[in-house]
Design an enzyme around this catalytic site. Structure first.
Site, PDB file in Angstrom:
ATOM      1  N   GLY A  94      16.681 -87.374  51.339  1.00 11.47           N
ATOM      2  CA  GLY A  94      15.439 -86.927  51.971  1.00 11.47           C
ATOM      3  C   GLY A  94      14.238 -86.837  51.052  1.00 11.47           C
ATOM      4  O   GLY A  94      13.321 -86.055  51.306  1.00 11.47           O
ATOM      5  N   ASN A 108      11.890 -89.162  50.666  1.00 15.73           N
ATOM      6  CA  ASN A 108      10.724 -89.638  51.423  1.00 15.73           C
ATOM      7  C   ASN A 108      10.280 -88.584  52.438  1.00 15.73           C
ATOM      8  O   ASN A 108       9.084 -88.388  52.652  1.00 15.73           O
ATOM      9  CB  ASN A 108      11.028 -90.963  52.111  1.00 15.73           C
ATOM     10  CG  ASN A 108      10.871 -92.133  51.159  1.00 15.73           C
ATOM     11  OD1 ASN A 108       9.752 -92.457  50.753  1.00 15.73           O
ATOM     12  ND2 ASN A 108      11.979 -92.738  50.761  1.00 15.73           N
ATOM     13  N   ARG A 163      26.875 -95.831  70.489  1.00 17.34           N
ATOM     14  CA  ARG A 163      25.512 -95.802  69.944  1.00 17.34           C
ATOM     15  C   ARG A 163      24.475 -95.374  70.988  1.00 17.34           C
ATOM     16  O   ARG A 163      23.574 -94.596  70.711  1.00 17.34           O
ATOM     17  CB  ARG A 163      25.179 -97.208  69.410  1.00 17.34           C
ATOM     18  CG  ARG A 163      24.007 -97.252  68.476  1.00 17.34           C
ATOM     19  CD  ARG A 163      23.787 -98.656  67.938  1.00 17.34           C
ATOM     20  NE  ARG A 163      24.890 -99.190  67.152  1.00 17.34           N
ATOM     21  CZ  ARG A 163      25.227 -98.814  65.922  1.00 17.34           C
ATOM     22  NH1 ARG A 163      24.534 -97.872  65.322  1.00 17.34           N
ATOM     23  NH2 ARG A 163      26.240 -99.359  65.295  1.00 17.34           N
ATOM     24  N   LEU A 217      19.887 -98.525  65.234  1.00 20.18           N
ATOM     25  CA  LEU A 217      19.422 -97.947  66.489  1.00 20.18           C
ATOM     26  C   LEU A 217      19.574 -98.957  67.617  1.00 20.18           C
ATOM     27  O   LEU A 217      19.392-100.164  67.416  1.00 20.18           O
ATOM     28  CB  LEU A 217      17.964 -97.524  66.340  1.00 20.18           C
ATOM     29  CG  LEU A 217      17.765 -96.400  65.314  1.00 20.18           C
ATOM     30  CD1 LEU A 217      16.309 -96.279  64.905  1.00 20.18           C
ATOM     31  CD2 LEU A 217      18.294 -95.073  65.857  1.00 20.18           C
ATOM     32  N   ASN A 272       9.753 -97.250  59.770  1.00 25.67           N
ATOM     33  CA  ASN A 272      10.844 -97.174  58.793  1.00 25.67           C
ATOM     34  C   ASN A 272      10.302 -97.508  57.411  1.00 25.67           C
ATOM     35  O   ASN A 272       9.316 -98.237  57.278  1.00 25.67           O
ATOM     36  CB  ASN A 272      11.928 -98.201  59.161  1.00 25.67           C
ATOM     37  CG  ASN A 272      13.097 -98.197  58.189  1.00 25.67           C
ATOM     38  OD1 ASN A 272      13.600 -97.152  57.802  1.00 25.67           O
ATOM     39  ND2 ASN A 272      13.525 -99.383  57.770  1.00 25.67           N
ATOM     40  N   HIS A 294      11.586 -99.169  53.710  1.00 25.81           N
ATOM     41  CA  HIS A 294      12.676 -99.969  53.141  1.00 25.81           C
ATOM     42  C   HIS A 294      12.303-100.343  51.702  1.00 25.81           C
ATOM     43  O   HIS A 294      11.145-100.688  51.437  1.00 25.81           O
ATOM     44  CB  HIS A 294      12.889-101.231  53.989  1.00 25.81           C
ATOM     45  CG  HIS A 294      14.031-102.070  53.514  1.00 25.81           C
ATOM     46  ND1 HIS A 294      15.352-101.717  53.722  1.00 25.81           N
ATOM     47  CD2 HIS A 294      14.055-103.222  52.807  1.00 25.81           C
ATOM     48  CE1 HIS A 294      16.128-102.631  53.167  1.00 25.81           C
ATOM     49  NE2 HIS A 294      15.373-103.558  52.611  1.00 25.81           N
ATOM     50  N   ASP A 329      15.715-103.797  59.696  1.00 23.90           N
ATOM     51  CA  ASP A 329      14.652-103.986  58.698  1.00 23.90           C
ATOM     52  C   ASP A 329      13.653-105.068  59.112  1.00 23.90           C
ATOM     53  O   ASP A 329      13.121-105.798  58.274  1.00 23.90           O
ATOM     54  CB  ASP A 329      15.256-104.299  57.317  1.00 23.90           C
ATOM     55  CG  ASP A 329      16.104-103.145  56.811  1.00 23.90           C
ATOM     56  OD1 ASP A 329      15.725-101.983  57.040  1.00 23.90           O
ATOM     57  OD2 ASP A 329      17.151-103.394  56.191  1.00 23.90           O
ATOM     58  N   GLU A 346       7.420 -95.657  47.160  1.00 28.73           N
ATOM     59  CA  GLU A 346       7.751 -95.286  48.545  1.00 28.73           C
ATOM     60  C   GLU A 346       7.063 -93.973  48.900  1.00 28.73           C
ATOM     61  O   GLU A 346       6.511 -93.811  49.994  1.00 28.73           O
ATOM     62  CB  GLU A 346       9.272 -95.132  48.717  1.00 28.73           C
ATOM     63  CG  GLU A 346      10.053 -96.424  48.548  1.00 28.73           C
ATOM     64  CD  GLU A 346      11.540 -96.229  48.837  1.00 28.73           C
ATOM     65  OE1 GLU A 346      11.907 -95.501  49.770  1.00 28.73           O
ATOM     66  OE2 GLU A 346      12.365 -96.817  48.096  1.00 28.73           O
TER      67      GLU A 346
END
Ligand code: GAR
Length: 217
Positions: free
Chosen positions: A14, A16, A67, A95, A109, A111, A147, A176
């Site tokens: 965590g 970010n 899912r 997801l 997101n 990456h 991604d 990031e």
């Protein structure tokens, strides 16, 4: 307090998430962190969020049949929290297309590569094995493929000949932590829009948006 509510989804450390929480403390930051959601109760970042008085919730993926059911449970919680933007921050679950569609253009997101290069896992090892000279990181809108999706902000990081996956990861992580708050700011201020599979940025006169590496704010 800013009215633009965001949720942050984590599975682990965590850092970010912590950078976003920290950025949101600034008076002029246009978003507030309304919820941190984790699929793992042992995610380290949960303690960080709780220490910052951010509401947290755990939804364990193992408790669900598939899912879609897990994603539907997350959607319920996220909708109830009235969030405008969901930030994946080291959320290590794929997801479902339904979730991506439900939150299309409200789901981003981060990456640790210059996408579309080096999607997937073990990015830093693969960059070193491939011999690329420049790595970096990307914040992008999420589409169902892993991604993939319109790019909002990127930062470049030169690779040194003596880099190890860990030293490279640490330098990329620093970037990031700079570009994720910038991307959230652009969206919350209405300065980033998806258009034709790409992101159009308003206020292009702002130099930091045009640069590959935004300056420290
Ligand atoms: C970050 O490096 C992030 O870019 C990466 O996981 C790390 C999470 O660290 N995400 C991905 O690889 C997504 N495909 P953090 O939990 O300290 O933010």
């Amino acid at each position: 307090m800013a009215g633009f509510k965001i949720a942050i989804l984590i599975s682990g450390r965590g850092s970010n998430m912590a950078a976003l929480i920290e950025a949101a403390k600034a008076e002029d930051f246009p978003a507030q962190v309304a919820l941190v959601l984790s699929n793992r109760e042992d995610a380290q970042g949960l303690a960080t969020a709780r220490a910052a008085n951010i509401p947290t919730q755990v939804i364990k993926h193992g408790d669900f049949e598939g899912r879609e059911a897990f994603d539907a449970a997350m959607t319920e919680v996220l909708a109830a929290a009235d969030v405008r933007l969901i930030c994946l921050a080291g959320f290590m679950r794929l997801l479902s297309p339904e979730f991506c569609q439900r939150w299309r253009d409200s789901l981003i997101n981060i990456h640790p590569s210059l996408l579309p290069a080096f999607k997937g896992l073990n990015v830093h090892e693969r960059m070193l094995e491939t011999g690329v000279r420049i790595g970096g990181c990307t914040v992008h809108y999420v589409r169902p493929a892993m991604d993939e999706g319109p790019i909002i902000v990127q930062a470049a990081v030169p690779i040194a000949s003596d880099d190890t996956p860990d030293t490279l990861a640490a330098r990329i992580l620093e970037q990031e932590h700079r570009i994720y708050p910038l991307a959230v700011r652009l969206i919350a201020e209405g300065r980033a829009r998806t258009a034709g599979g790409m992101v159009a940025l308003d206020s292009f006169e702002l130099p930091e948006i045009r640069l590959i590496n935004p300056p420290t704010q």
